[in-house]
Design a protein around this motif. Structure first.
Motif, short mmCIF file in Angstrom:
data_model
loop_
_atom_site.label_atom_id
_atom_site.label_comp_id
_atom_site.label_asym_id
_atom_site.label_seq_id
_atom_site.Cartn_x
_atom_site.Cartn_y
_atom_site.Cartn_z
N ILE A 1 9.17 4.04 -11.39
CA ILE A 1 8.91 2.67 -11.88
C ILE A 1 9.92 1.69 -11.27
O ILE A 1 9.54 0.60 -10.83
N LEU A 2 11.19 2.09 -11.22
CA LEU A 2 12.19 1.22 -10.59
C LEU A 2 11.89 1.00 -9.11
O LEU A 2 12.10 -0.09 -8.58
N PHE A 3 11.40 2.03 -8.43
CA PHE A 3 11.02 1.93 -7.02
C PHE A 3 9.85 0.97 -6.83
O PHE A 3 9.81 0.21 -5.86
N LEU A 4 8.93 0.96 -7.75
CA LEU A 4 7.74 0.12 -7.66
C LEU A 4 8.05 -1.37 -7.81
O LEU A 4 7.45 -2.21 -7.15
N ILE B 1 0.85 -1.20 0.00
CA ILE B 1 0.00 0.00 0.00
C ILE B 1 0.88 1.25 0.00
O ILE B 1 0.68 2.18 -0.78
N PHE B 2 1.86 1.25 0.89
CA PHE B 2 2.79 2.37 1.04
C PHE B 2 3.54 2.63 -0.27
O PHE B 2 3.57 3.75 -0.79
N VAL B 3 4.15 1.59 -0.82
CA VAL B 3 4.91 1.71 -2.06
C VAL B 3 4.00 2.12 -3.22
O VAL B 3 4.37 2.95 -4.05
N GLY B 4 2.81 1.56 -3.26
CA GLY B 4 1.86 1.88 -4.32
C GLY B 4 1.46 3.35 -4.31
O GLY B 4 1.45 4.01 -5.35
N ILE B 5 1.16 3.87 -3.12
CA ILE B 5 0.77 5.28 -3.00
C ILE B 5 1.95 6.18 -3.37
O ILE B 5 1.79 7.15 -4.12
N MET B 6 3.13 5.87 -2.84
CA MET B 6 4.31 6.68 -3.13
C MET B 6 4.62 6.67 -4.63
O MET B 6 4.87 7.71 -5.23
#
Length: 127
Positions: free
Chosen positions: A66-69, A16-21
């Motif tokens: 995108i790389l972070f996701l 959830i956190f990564v998705g929102i960010m």
């Protein structure tokens, strides 16, 4: 049994956190990439002395988000987003503007990655 539940909760919270960010960064990058010359963001870039750099910064931000996701490339994404946000913080500070939102975003990027990869800080605890 408790550990598995916590692990599953941690994974859900992290996604959830990564998705929102990631969504916030992708939205920001998209706004930069689609901005016309008369857009407010384009005017800000001119004011900051970054005239003509909107597309470059937008593409860099999009690639970093995108790389972070993607879990496999998240560490590279964190480093690129850190550089991006560091530049944003510096630019805002240099022009006497509020930089706290960018600093909070930077902190949240690192917290999100820590939730995903707690070993990322292992080098600080090695003897």
């Amino acid at each position: 049994m408790e550990t598995k539940t916590m692990s599953k909760k941690r994974k859900v919270i992290n996604w959830i956190f990564v998705g929102i960010m990631s969504a916030l960064f992708i939205m920001s990058a998209t706004m930069k990439l689609m901005a016309g010359a008369d857009a407010e963001i384009a005017k800000n870039f001119v004011k900051w002395g970054l005239d003509g750099k909107l597309m470059l910064i937008g593409m860099g931000e999009l690639i970093a988000a995108i790389l972070f996701l993607i879990p496999r490339t998240s560490s590279l994404g964190v480093l690129l987003l850190s550089a991006h946000l560091g530049g944003a913080i510096t630019t805002h500070m240099e022009h006497g503007e509020m930089f706290i939102p960018q600093a909070i975003m930077l902190l949240l990027v690192w917290v999100a990655n820590y939730l995903r990869n707690p070993e990322m800080l292992a080098s600080f605890t090695k003897k």
